[in-house]
Design a protein around this motif. Structure first.
Motif, PDB file in Angstrom:
ATOM      1  N   SER A   8       6.042  -2.600  -1.447  1.00 42.39           N
ATOM      2  CA  SER A   8       4.651  -2.639  -0.995  1.00 42.39           C
ATOM      3  C   SER A   8       3.705  -3.001  -2.137  1.00 42.39           C
ATOM      4  N   LEU A  33       1.223  -6.639   9.532  1.00 43.34           N
ATOM      5  CA  LEU A  33       1.360  -6.017   8.211  1.00 43.34           C
ATOM      6  C   LEU A  33       0.828  -6.958   7.136  1.00 43.34           C
ATOM      7  N   LYS A  36      -3.053  -6.958   7.278  1.00 40.88           N
ATOM      8  CA  LYS A  36      -3.616  -5.719   6.727  1.00 40.88           C
ATOM      9  C   LYS A  36      -3.481  -5.699   5.212  1.00 40.88           C
ATOM     10  N   SER A  37      -2.348  -6.130   4.704  1.00 35.10           N
ATOM     11  CA  SER A  37      -2.130  -6.161   3.257  1.00 35.10           C
ATOM     12  C   SER A  37      -3.080  -7.151   2.587  1.00 35.10           C
ATOM     13  N   ASP A  40      -6.545  -5.624   2.464  1.00 32.29           N
ATOM     14  CA  ASP A  40      -6.612  -4.600   1.416  1.00 32.29           C
ATOM     15  C   ASP A  40      -6.705  -5.230   0.036  1.00 32.29           C
ATOM     16  N   SER A 161       4.474  -0.199   8.524  1.00 33.80           N
ATOM     17  CA  SER A 161       3.489  -0.237   9.614  1.00 33.80           C
ATOM     18  C   SER A 161       3.213   1.157  10.149  1.00 33.80           C
ATOM     19  N   GLU A 163       3.559   3.965   8.384  1.00 34.11           N
ATOM     20  CA  GLU A 163       2.818   4.658   7.333  1.00 34.11           C
ATOM     21  C   GLU A 163       1.336   4.294   7.354  1.00 34.11           C
ATOM     22  N   MET A 164       1.049   3.029   7.666  1.00 37.11           N
ATOM     23  CA  MET A 164      -0.327   2.532   7.639  1.00 37.11           C
ATOM     24  C   MET A 164      -1.048   2.709   8.975  1.00 37.11           C
TER      25      MET A 164
END
Length: 273
Positions: A8, A33, A36-37, A40, A161, A163-164
């Motif tokens: 990650s 994913l 979203k990454s 971020d 996914s 976890e987030m």
């Protein structure tokens, strides 16, 4: 040993290095994913773009738009040619190459217009194990594959996914409807509609993951082995509904659900990736 957290963090480092990026966004677990990454790592220097054509289930682009906007991303829907390309509609073994080639050309053009440095897609570390000619188009177009570069497998992607708290943490893969046709079988709007309606009916009964493979007048249903008994119990209801959609014969594949089962007909020499 490389941990999920290591992967990650490496993914974040890769994406930060892009400076800005256009994400090819299908709304599936992989691209969600990735998006979203990217958000971020890069904030508002990210644009999500979803392709729309008749080879995708109706409403899929709108669903992807809802997911992208829920993450705070700017999102666009891009119309692509789909069946307008004879090289695609004829359904050769490299069908996906022709589709992705057109898509990536349009995405690269859009990225340049918007001043974005790169285009990235959701190819992951497991994708190299299957026949995926679309990946060749990505390489030729210079599309970045950060999930693959970070060695994130499908299992890793689902774990991250969860976890987030991503909405796709349990969403099964759902490739375009053209993947339901044997190579060499012409893909038509009418046949795509039959596949979509058949799968939608089965999903309404709670069958997922699943595929309905199109073999002319015959619909071949794939579900996980532990759901086969249920399908047989529902056989009369399922058969009646799918015949109403336009099929004459309805069968259950005894090998069960498996992604990419149409590739089983390909010779080893065609497995380029």
């Amino acid at each position: 040993m490389e941990t999920l957290q290591d992967k990650s963090q490496y993914l974040n480092k890769i994406i930060k290095g892009y400076g800005s990026v256009l994400v090819a966004f299908s709304g599936g677990a992989d691209s969600t994913l990735l998006l979203k990454s990217a958000l971020d790592a890069l904030g508002d220097r990210v644009l999500a773009v979803t392709a729309r054509s008749e080879i995708y289930p109706p409403g899929e682009a709108e669903e992807a738009s809802e997911i992208a906007r829920s993450l705070g991303a700017e999102h666009l829907i891009l119309k692509t040619g789909g069946l307008k390309s004879p090289a695609f509609a004829g359904n050769p073994p490299d069908r996906c190459y022709h589709c992705k080639k057109e898509l990536y050309e349009k995405l690269n053009s859009l990225a340049r217009e918007r001043g974005l440095n790169y285009v990235a897609d959701g190819v992951n570390a497991d994708d190299a194990s299957d026949y995926r000619p679309g990946m060749r188009a990505g390489v030729e177009a210079g599309v970045r594959t950060p999930l693959k570069q970070a060695n994130l497998t499908k299992r890793d992607i689902y774990a991250l996914s969860r976890e987030m708290g991503l909405p796709t943490a349990h969403k099964p893969a759902n490739p375009c409807l053209a993947s339901r046709f044997p190579y060499g079988t012409e893909i038509t709007p009418e046949a795509l509609d039959m596949v979509h309606k058949s799968e939608a009916f089965l999903k309404s009964l709670g069958y997922t993951p699943l595929r309905v493979r199109h073999h002319g007048h015959l619909a071949r249903i794939e579900v996980p082995p532990d759901r086969m008994e249920s399908v047989l119990r529902d056989a009369e209801r399922i058969t009646a509904a799918i015949k109403t959609i336009g099929y004459i014969y309805v069968t259950l594949d005894l090998r069960g659900f498996r992604s990419g089962s149409m590739n089983e007909t390909l010779e080893d020499r065609l497995r380029l990736y």
